[in-house]
Design a protein around this motif. Structure first.
Motif, PDB file in Angstrom:
ATOM      1  N   THR A  97      -5.387  -0.185   1.378  1.00 40.39           N
ATOM      2  CA  THR A  97      -4.431  -0.677   0.395  1.00 40.39           C
ATOM      3  C   THR A  97      -5.009  -0.629  -1.010  1.00 40.39           C
ATOM      4  O   THR A  97      -6.224  -0.696  -1.219  1.00 40.39           O
ATOM      5  CB  THR A  97      -3.980  -2.117   0.697  1.00 40.39           C
ATOM      6  OG1 THR A  97      -5.106  -2.999   0.614  1.00 40.39           O
ATOM      7  CG2 THR A  97      -3.346  -2.222   2.072  1.00 40.39           C
ATOM      8  N   VAL A  99       3.903   3.975   0.506  1.00 39.28           N
ATOM      9  CA  VAL A  99       3.327   3.774   1.841  1.00 39.28           C
ATOM     10  C   VAL A  99       3.416   5.056   2.660  1.00 39.28           C
ATOM     11  O   VAL A  99       4.422   5.767   2.605  1.00 39.28           O
ATOM     12  CB  VAL A  99       4.063   2.625   2.575  1.00 39.28           C
ATOM     13  CG1 VAL A  99       3.634   2.548   4.037  1.00 39.28           C
ATOM     14  CG2 VAL A  99       3.805   1.292   1.876  1.00 39.28           C
ATOM     15  N   ALA A 159      -0.078   1.549   0.421  1.00 44.44           N
ATOM     16  CA  ALA A 159      -0.827   1.370   1.667  1.00 44.44           C
ATOM     17  C   ALA A 159      -0.765   2.635   2.504  1.00 44.44           C
ATOM     18  O   ALA A 159       0.275   3.308   2.572  1.00 44.44           O
ATOM     19  CB  ALA A 159      -0.253   0.199   2.473  1.00 44.44           C
TER      20      ALA A 159
END
Length: 214
Positions: free
Chosen positions: A35, A58, A95
């Motif tokens: 992250t 993400v 992330a």
């Protein structure tokens, strides 16, 4: 299927500094999340919109030993992993969920067996089916607790696979944007990518421009 958080640490890389989080499922299988900028800080400085907390960028990336570690040219996994790390750093908030489900969930040995069938002229889908295996055995239930650990329930998803959008949506995670990730195209994997597009529903440009010829 249950998962628990184990530990976290700093991870400096050639792309920038990440937080690395380790999770474990009830079978003892370890999954990793990298992250940047999470948990969110209100009004965090983000170049796309400095006034509002950003929606994290993400990617869900399933383990690919041959592509990620050995730089195989048979797939696009390695370039996708590297590009994801770079883009998350550039964006400043996101992330990478690195899931330990090699070979679309069939395991390393069966993946190499499938490679052998591909060497005989079968495509990636045909090879799995000839081995009596599913086209895609991956599961994504672990994504919800992993993202919840850093307070994320809304994402911009880096993927060419619309099924991943559906999986996250069904888990209660809002996908506000699908960000294409077509990278690492070469003369040895263009047919593989065409199969993913034509037989497996991936959204990939019909003109697969080869980045380089090995």
């Amino acid at each position: 299927m249950s998962y628990q958080f184990i530990t976290r640490a700093d991870l400096p890389t050639q792309y920038g500094d990440f937080d690395i989080h380790v999770f474990e499922n009830e079978q003892g299988q370890e999954h990793v999340m990298l992250t940047v900028g999470l948990p969110l800080v209100e009004h965090q400085d983000i170049k796309n919109n400095p006034e509002l907390p950003p929606i994290p960028l993400v990617r869900i990336h399933s383990e690919c030993l041959t592509g990620d570690a050995f730089a195989s040219l048979k797939c696009d996994c390695g370039p996708q992993l590297q590009t994801t790390m770079q883009r998350i750093q550039e964006y400043g908030c996101g992330a990478l969920l690195y899931l330990r489900q090699e070979g679309r969930g069939i395991g390393l040995t069966n993946k190499i067996r499938a490679y052998a069938l591909q060497d005989q002229g079968h495509d990636t889908l045909e090879a799995n089916l000839l081995l009596g295996l599913p086209a895609d055995a991956r599961v994504y239930d672990m994504c919800r607790p992993m993202l919840a650990h850093v307070g994320v329930n809304k994402v911009r998803l880096l993927t060419n696979n619309p099924a991943k959008v559906d999986y996250l949506t069904n888990l209660g995670i809002e996908v506000v944007d699908r960000v294409p990730l077509v990278v690492g195209v070469n003369a040895l994997n263009s047919a593989y990518l065409s199969t993913k597009r034509d037989k497996m529903g991936h959204i990939i440009d019909s003109d697969l421009t080869v980045d380089f010829k090995p």
